[in-house]
Design a protein around this motif. Sequence first.
Motif, PDB file in Angstrom:
ATOM      1  N   CYS A   9       0.840  -1.198   0.000  1.00 21.99           N
ATOM      2  CA  CYS A   9       0.000   0.000   0.000  1.00 21.99           C
ATOM      3  C   CYS A   9       0.875   1.249   0.000  1.00 21.99           C
ATOM      4  CB  CYS A   9      -0.898  -0.010   1.236  1.00 21.99           C
ATOM      5  SG  CYS A   9      -1.945   1.446   1.370  1.00 21.99           S
ATOM      6  N   GLU A  37       0.705  -1.465 -10.701  1.00 24.84           N
ATOM      7  CA  GLU A  37      -0.016  -0.619  -9.750  1.00 24.84           C
ATOM      8  C   GLU A  37      -1.493  -0.970  -9.823  1.00 24.84           C
ATOM      9  OE1 GLU A  37       0.788   3.416 -10.762  1.00 24.84           O
ATOM     10  OE2 GLU A  37       2.768   3.385  -9.835  1.00 24.84           O
ATOM     11  N   ARG A  39      -5.435  -0.751  -7.579  1.00 27.34           N
ATOM     12  CA  ARG A  39      -6.184  -0.200  -6.460  1.00 27.34           C
ATOM     13  C   ARG A  39      -6.787  -1.357  -5.679  1.00 27.34           C
ATOM     14  NH1 ARG A  39      -7.294   4.946  -5.832  1.00 27.34           N
ATOM     15  NH2 ARG A  39      -9.323   4.546  -4.924  1.00 27.34           N
ATOM     16  N   HIS A  48     -10.003   2.042  -0.393  1.00 30.66           N
ATOM     17  CA  HIS A  48      -9.243   1.544  -1.521  1.00 30.66           C
ATOM     18  C   HIS A  48      -8.120   2.536  -1.823  1.00 30.66           C
ATOM     19  CE1 HIS A  48     -12.713  -1.048  -2.100  1.00 30.66           C
ATOM     20  NE2 HIS A  48     -11.908  -1.816  -2.803  1.00 30.66           N
ATOM     21  N   THR A  49      -6.890   2.037  -1.857  1.00 29.64           N
ATOM     22  CA  THR A  49      -5.727   2.879  -2.137  1.00 29.64           C
ATOM     23  C   THR A  49      -4.889   2.219  -3.216  1.00 29.64           C
ATOM     24  OG1 THR A  49      -4.449   1.809  -0.402  1.00 29.64           O
ATOM     25  CG2 THR A  49      -5.607   3.828   0.194  1.00 29.64           C
ATOM     26  N   LEU A  50      -3.921   2.954  -3.718  1.00 29.29           N
ATOM     27  CA  LEU A  50      -3.023   2.459  -4.749  1.00 29.29           C
ATOM     28  C   LEU A  50      -1.970   1.561  -4.114  1.00 29.29           C
ATOM     29  CD1 LEU A  50      -2.434   2.749  -7.789  1.00 29.29           C
ATOM     30  CD2 LEU A  50      -0.785   4.492  -7.178  1.00 29.29           C
TER      31      LEU A  50
END
Length: 55
Positions: A9, A37, A39, A48-50
């Motif tokens: 993350c 990359e 999500r 939800h993050t990259l």
Amino acid sequence: MRDIIKLICSGDGKIACSGNNLYSTTKNKKASTKKLELRKYCKFCHKHTLHRESK
């Protein structure tokens, strides 16, 4: 050939999140040379993050 990679993350600057949330997936290294990359959901950020490929 498909290799197993780790997705970490990137977070939003929180110290508690960085390096704790891991996903593993496979990647064809011949077809894609760039870092992956995606999500994904981070249980520490609660959103939800990259997530980026790590070494």
